[in-house]
Scaffold this active site. Structure first.
Site, PDB file in Angstrom:
ATOM      1  N   GLY A  15     -42.876  20.988  21.305  1.00  0.00           N
ATOM      2  CA  GLY A  15     -42.881  20.525  22.787  1.00  0.00           C
ATOM      3  C   GLY A  15     -43.270  21.780  23.692  1.00  0.00           C
ATOM      4  N   ASP A  79     -48.071  17.128  13.714  1.00  0.00           N
ATOM      5  CA  ASP A  79     -49.142  17.255  12.838  1.00  0.00           C
ATOM      6  C   ASP A  79     -48.935  18.381  11.737  1.00  0.00           C
ATOM      7  OD1 ASP A  79     -50.841  15.051  13.712  1.00  0.00           O
ATOM      8  OD2 ASP A  79     -50.464  16.212  15.594  1.00  0.00           O
ATOM      9  N   THR A 122     -44.009  24.734  14.099  1.00  0.00           N
ATOM     10  CA  THR A 122     -45.406  25.083  14.506  1.00  0.00           C
ATOM     11  C   THR A 122     -45.524  26.504  13.755  1.00  0.00           C
ATOM     12  OG1 THR A 122     -45.399  24.043  16.598  1.00  0.00           O
ATOM     13  CG2 THR A 122     -47.231  25.605  15.978  1.00  0.00           C
ATOM     14  N   ASP A 144     -35.184  26.761  25.081  1.00  0.00           N
ATOM     15  CA  ASP A 144     -33.759  26.639  24.750  1.00  0.00           C
ATOM     16  C   ASP A 144     -33.309  28.134  24.553  1.00  0.00           C
ATOM     17  OD1 ASP A 144     -34.103  23.862  24.599  1.00  0.00           O
ATOM     18  OD2 ASP A 144     -34.260  24.088  22.478  1.00  0.00           O
ATOM     19  N   ARG A 179     -17.088  13.305  45.143  1.00  0.00           N
ATOM     20  CA  ARG A 179     -17.313  12.751  43.817  1.00  0.00           C
ATOM     21  C   ARG A 179     -17.441  13.718  42.606  1.00  0.00           C
ATOM     22  NH1 ARG A 179     -22.112   8.361  44.699  1.00  0.00           N
ATOM     23  NH2 ARG A 179     -20.791   6.454  44.858  1.00  0.00           N
ATOM     24  N   MET A 186     -30.631  20.522  28.730  1.00  0.00           N
ATOM     25  CA  MET A 186     -31.302  20.619  27.485  1.00  0.00           C
ATOM     26  C   MET A 186     -30.682  21.778  26.763  1.00  0.00           C
ATOM     27  SD  MET A 186     -35.213  19.262  27.494  1.00  0.00           S
ATOM     28  CE  MET A 186     -35.904  17.542  27.425  1.00  0.00           C
ATOM     29  N   GLY A 187     -31.195  22.208  25.639  1.00  0.00           N
ATOM     30  CA  GLY A 187     -30.842  23.382  24.988  1.00  0.00           C
ATOM     31  C   GLY A 187     -30.469  23.138  23.346  1.00  0.00           C
ATOM     32  N   GLU A 239     -26.574  19.177  26.456  1.00  0.00           N
ATOM     33  CA  GLU A 239     -26.901  17.939  25.767  1.00  0.00           C
ATOM     34  C   GLU A 239     -26.336  18.106  24.363  1.00  0.00           C
ATOM     35  OE1 GLU A 239     -31.379  17.626  25.055  1.00  0.00           O
ATOM     36  OE2 GLU A 239     -31.357  19.418  23.830  1.00  0.00           O
ATOM     37  N   ARG A 296     -38.910  21.112  31.606  1.00  0.00           N
ATOM     38  CA  ARG A 296     -40.069  21.965  30.655  1.00  0.00           C
ATOM     39  C   ARG A 296     -41.216  22.087  31.639  1.00  0.00           C
ATOM     40  NH1 ARG A 296     -39.172  19.171  24.983  1.00  0.00           N
ATOM     41  NH2 ARG A 296     -41.408  18.281  25.264  1.00  0.00           N
TER      42      ARG A 296
HETATM   43  O1  F6P Z   1     -36.385  22.611  22.158  1.00  0.00           O
HETATM   44  C1  F6P Z   1     -37.103  22.260  23.211  1.00  0.00           C
HETATM   45  C2  F6P Z   1     -36.519  20.827  23.726  1.00  0.00           C
HETATM   46  O2  F6P Z   1     -36.976  20.550  25.111  1.00  0.00           O
HETATM   47  C3  F6P Z   1     -34.954  20.676  23.726  1.00  0.00           C
HETATM   48  O3  F6P Z   1     -34.231  21.390  24.580  1.00  0.00           O
HETATM   49  C4  F6P Z   1     -35.078  19.163  23.656  1.00  0.00           C
HETATM   50  O4  F6P Z   1     -33.641  18.936  22.834  1.00  0.00           O
HETATM   51  C5  F6P Z   1     -36.121  18.792  22.929  1.00  0.00           C
HETATM   52  O5  F6P Z   1     -36.870  19.752  23.077  1.00  0.00           O
HETATM   53  C6  F6P Z   1     -36.901  17.272  23.227  1.00  0.00           C
HETATM   54  O6  F6P Z   1     -37.849  17.373  22.361  1.00  0.00           O
HETATM   55  P1  F6P Z   1     -38.965  15.968  22.597  1.00  0.00           P
HETATM   56  O7  F6P Z   1     -40.058  16.345  23.400  1.00  0.00           O
HETATM   57  O8  F6P Z   1     -39.312  15.940  21.054  1.00  0.00           O
HETATM   58  O9  F6P Z   1     -38.057  14.876  23.066  1.00  0.00           O
END
Ligand code: F6P
Length: 379
Positions: A15, A79, A122, A144, A179, A186-187, A239, A296
């Site tokens: 990613g 890949d 990778t 992460d 509210r 993520m993480g 997450e 990201r």
């Molecule tokens: O490991 C990096 C990350 O962005 C995580 O935080 C997230 O859970 C995951 O990759 C998402 O992966 P993908 O791009 O395959 O949806």
């Protein structure tokens, strides 16, 4: 005597994250300006290495990319050339080791060393190419920040900035409507992004995988705030967070990925339940936002530009020193080589294994400081 290095190649896999282009720029500039190497970049990670798709890298190729998110070389996280999906004679998909084709491509281009920028999947392949005699140097990447061999990975701090901005924005709308606002970040199995993002963005509750939460305690915090006049609350949830009596929220399974599980929905799930606890008492509605892939991308921040530059140039120094089969790491603010075998495939990187990623210490300084200023972890 060792053959002098003339040409190196690089590729980005897994990613993406902000800072990849800055690393590419640093590798190319160091290789050309310091060592006079030729550089080529394979397109789409191992896909390009297998299909011989590449570009010549010059100072011009990397001009203007420093601050940009993404990777000019493109990424792929599917890949694995040691178990590549190909069609057999009957047209059926089978897994085949095609790594020799990749090695033949490297030989054809007279590549002396390969710099591989990627996550666990990778770098596991990097290790395997190393075992087959390819001169590899790895650079770890993940937002992460869960790679144990290194203190920090590039892209993490830029992701924290996105989380902070999002929490700042949620504060004003939460205040206007009285509210409860949740932000899912993520993480994977590590709570760094939620923890540091939550502290930075002034969350009232932070929920991380390392501390399973009790929804009653989360509700109590929201109600306590309401009762003392703060009629809104902000929750930053990882997450990978889970309730004490439940499991993580899996969004989908990606079968041909090194780590099949994709998280997603922990915030939405909590929002629905939490509203049932707080609304009858405070009348508040609970809303959830998933920050997702914004974390990201975007302009690489100052910290990550510098860190990426250090990662990239040190990797080329490692090539020049013949430090192969190793990965660049940061230890106590110094760049150091560490053996790839000690990091990947042993469950030490969070992207493929849940065993040994660098995770948050629930009794560590960060959690303690957050608790001291009244942040709840739902425990
Ligand atoms: O490991 C990096 C990350 O962005 C995580 O935080 C997230 O859970 C995951 O990759 C998402 O992966 P993908 O791009 O395959 O949806």
């Amino acid at each position: 005597m060792e053959k002098p290095i003339k040409k190196i190649a690089l590729l980005t896999g897994g990613g993406d994250c902000s800072g990849l282009n800055a690393v590419i720029r640093s590798v190319v500039r160091t290789a050309i300006l310091k060592y006079g190497y030729e550089v080529i970049g394979f397109i789409g990670g191992y896909y390009g290495l297998y299909n011989d798709q590449y570009i010549e890298m010059s100072l011009k190729t990397v001009s203007g990319i420093y601050h940009q998110g993404g990777t000019i070389l493109k990424n792929s996280n599917k890949d694995n050339l040691f178990a590549y999906k190909v069609k057999d004679e009957t047209g059926k998909f089978v897994r085949k080791d095609v790594s020799d084709i990749a090695i033949a491509n490297l030989k054809k281009h007279e590549v002396d060393a390969l710099v591989i920028i990627g996550g666990d999947g990778t770098l596991t392949s990097a290790r395997d190419f190393g075992r087959k005699g390819v001169n590899v140097v790895g650079i770890p990447k993940t937002i992460d920040n869960d790679v144990p061999a290194t203190d920090i990975t590039f892209g993490y701090r830029t992701a924290l900035d996105h989380i902070t901005d999002a929490l700042d924005a949620l504060h004003t709308t939460a205040f206007s409507h009285d509210r409860v606002m949740l932000l899912e970040v993520m993480g994977r199995n590590a709570g760094w992004l939620a923890l540091e993002g939550g502290i930075s963005g002034s969350a009232d509750v932070i929920l991380i995988p390392e501390i399973p939460y009790d929804i009653k305690k989360v509700a109590a915090k929201v109600i306590e705030r309401y009762d003392r006049g703060s009629k809104f609350s902000i929750i930053c949830i990882s997450e990978g967070a889970r309730p004490i009596d439940g499991d993580v929220t899996v969004k989908k399974i990606v079968e041909d990925s090194p780590d099949e599980i994709r998280f997603g929905g922990a915030g939405e799930q909590l929002a629905v339940l939490l509203e049932k606890f707080v609304s009858p008492i405070t009348g508040q509605e609970v809303r959830s936002t998933n920050l997702g892939y914004i974390q990201r991308g975007g302009v690489t921040n100052a910290f990550d530009r510098v860190l990426s530059t250090r990662y990239g140039s040190f990797a080329v120094d490692m090539v020049a020193n013949g430090d192969y089969g190793k990965m660049v790491a940061v230890k106590n603010n110094k760049m150091v080589p560490v053996d790839i075998v000690d990091v990947v495939g042993s469950g030490m990187m969070g992207e493929t294994s849940h065993g040994g990623a660098k995770v948050v210490n629930p009794r560590g300084d960060l959690v303690t400081a957050a608790k001291c200023i009244g942040i709840s972890f739902g425990d």
